[in-house]
Write an enzyme that holds these catalytic residues in place. Structure first.
Site, PDB file in Angstrom:
ATOM      1  N   ASP A  94       0.716  -1.210  -0.215  1.00 48.69           N
ATOM      2  CA  ASP A  94      -0.329  -0.023   0.132  1.00 48.69           C
ATOM      3  C   ASP A  94       0.953   1.010   0.333  1.00 48.69           C
ATOM      4  O   ASP A  94       0.613   2.328   0.316  1.00 48.69           O
ATOM      5  CB  ASP A  94      -0.686  -0.166   1.515  1.00 48.69           C
ATOM      6  CG  ASP A  94      -1.603  -1.565   1.707  1.00 48.69           C
ATOM      7  OD1 ASP A  94      -1.945  -2.213   0.790  1.00 48.69           O
ATOM      8  OD2 ASP A  94      -1.492  -1.729   2.360  1.00 48.69           O
TER       9      ASP A  94
ATOM     10  N   GLU B 173     -11.258  -0.853  -3.413  1.00 50.79           N
ATOM     11  CA  GLU B 173     -10.482  -0.184  -2.582  1.00 50.79           C
ATOM     12  C   GLU B 173      -9.368   0.314  -2.687  1.00 50.79           C
ATOM     13  O   GLU B 173      -9.198   0.352  -4.010  1.00 50.79           O
ATOM     14  CB  GLU B 173     -10.557  -1.288  -1.200  1.00 50.79           C
ATOM     15  CG  GLU B 173      -9.218  -2.508  -2.053  1.00 50.79           C
ATOM     16  CD  GLU B 173      -9.091  -3.681  -1.050  1.00 50.79           C
ATOM     17  OE1 GLU B 173      -9.892  -3.688   0.341  1.00 50.79           O
ATOM     18  OE2 GLU B 173      -7.759  -3.733  -1.058  1.00 50.79           O
TER      19      GLU B 173
END
Length: 320
Positions: free
Chosen positions: A20, A200
């Site tokens: 991420d 997401e």
């Protein structure tokens, strides 16, 4: 060959074992990096005057999760932003097991730093960012457009099939949204619903009169892929009808170079003001045990190209 040339547009990671990944280029001339760290125990920052310099920059843990409580487990997907004259890191955290048997009850939180250098500065915990929907949520990002600060995030929608959808709302302050959340997209295509029904990891790119939001779909294995929605910069960003959604992924696994599940991206600009895609990927698919605890999602960077219609071209992971 310079480090930048070696790691930009190749399948050599910029920073190993950082999922991420998020890079923020500030007006002070520094690039700031954060991402999910193995064991998900806190928030790490590093800074450098070049993107490639982040690889060897000294990491600093600026916030560590408490031992117990509402935000004491699984610190996921931090992003660092400079909003309204202060630094903020937005992240998701889960409550400890004595509060919830199911660990996957994340809510979104923020920490703040008012010092010039956030890596060495003092950080304060701001608390939860309440969206008005009390469900699993994560992956917040922010952007400013026409002097309005917007918050974009992923959340499980009440009464909607799936694990998470993308929402947007204006912000009253950098830690408080204003008004009702507006859903921009939900999992609906086959490529978004492999393993899990997921939209997401939103990230915002503004260029050529448009606002692009990329996001991740499906489970976080080799099926993880990047989708995109976009709107005209002059349109009402809070109107779902302003947004167009690609029906196919715009960035996905390339087994020929052993780049699997390239996604959960962010955007920055390099030293020459070129747009850069920052993303994570694994180099193999044979994961032993629970994929959640596998640390081998690495941070990569590659330059974004643009077509004649002003649309981004992401190409393939690990390739120019």
């Amino acid at each position: 060959m310079s480090t930048q040339a070696a790691k930009m547009n190749t399948n050599e990671p910029l920073i190993p074992q950082r999922a991420d990944p998020h890079i923020f280029k500030h007006t002070d001339g520094y690039f700031y990096f954060t991402g999910s760290i193995p064991m998900y125990g806190g928030i790490e920052l590093r800074r450098a005057t070049t993107i490639e310099g982040l690889a060897n920059a000294e990491p600093e843990i600026v916030w560590t999760k408490p031992e117990t409580g509402q935000y004491s487990e699984l610190i996921w997907a931090p992003e660092i932003h400079f909003n309204q004259r202060a630094w903020y890191v937005y992240f998701a955290a889960a409550p400890s097991r004595e509060i919830k048997d199911d660990l996957f009850q994340h809510r979104m939180y923020a920490i703040k730093c008012s010092d010039d250098n956030p890596v060495d500065g003092e950080w304060e915990f701001c608390g939860q960012i309440d969206t008005g929907i009390d469900t699993f949520c994560l992956d917040a990002t922010t952007f400013t457009h026409n002097d309005v600060l917007y918050y974009v995030w992923a959340q499980k929608g009440p009464g909607i099939k799936g694990n998470s959808n993308l929402y947007i709302a204006p912000m009253k302050t950098p830690v408080e949204i204003k008004g009702e959340p507006v859903m921009l997209t939900k999992p609906e295509f086959d490529w978004e619903t492999i393993g899990f029904w997921v939209n997401e990891g939103p990230s915002v790119l503004k260029k050529n009169g448009k606002i692009f939001i990329t996001y991740s779909g499906s489970a976080t294995d080799e099926n993880y892929a990047m989708g995109m929605i976009w709107a005209d910069q002059k349109s009402d960003l809070l109107n779902p009808a302003s947004w167009t959604k690609s029906q196919i992924p715009v960035f996905q696994t390339d087994p020929t170079v052993k780049m699997f599940g390239p996604d959960h991206n962010s955007f920055t600009k390099d030293e020459n003001n070129n747009d850069v895609l920052v993303y994570h990927s694994r180099t193999y698919t044979e994961i032993e045990g629970d994929p959640l605890w596998n640390p081998d999602r690495h941070a990569y960077v590659k330059q974004v190209k643009w077509d004649v219609h002003g649309m981004p071209i992401f190409g393939k992971p690990g390739q120019p």
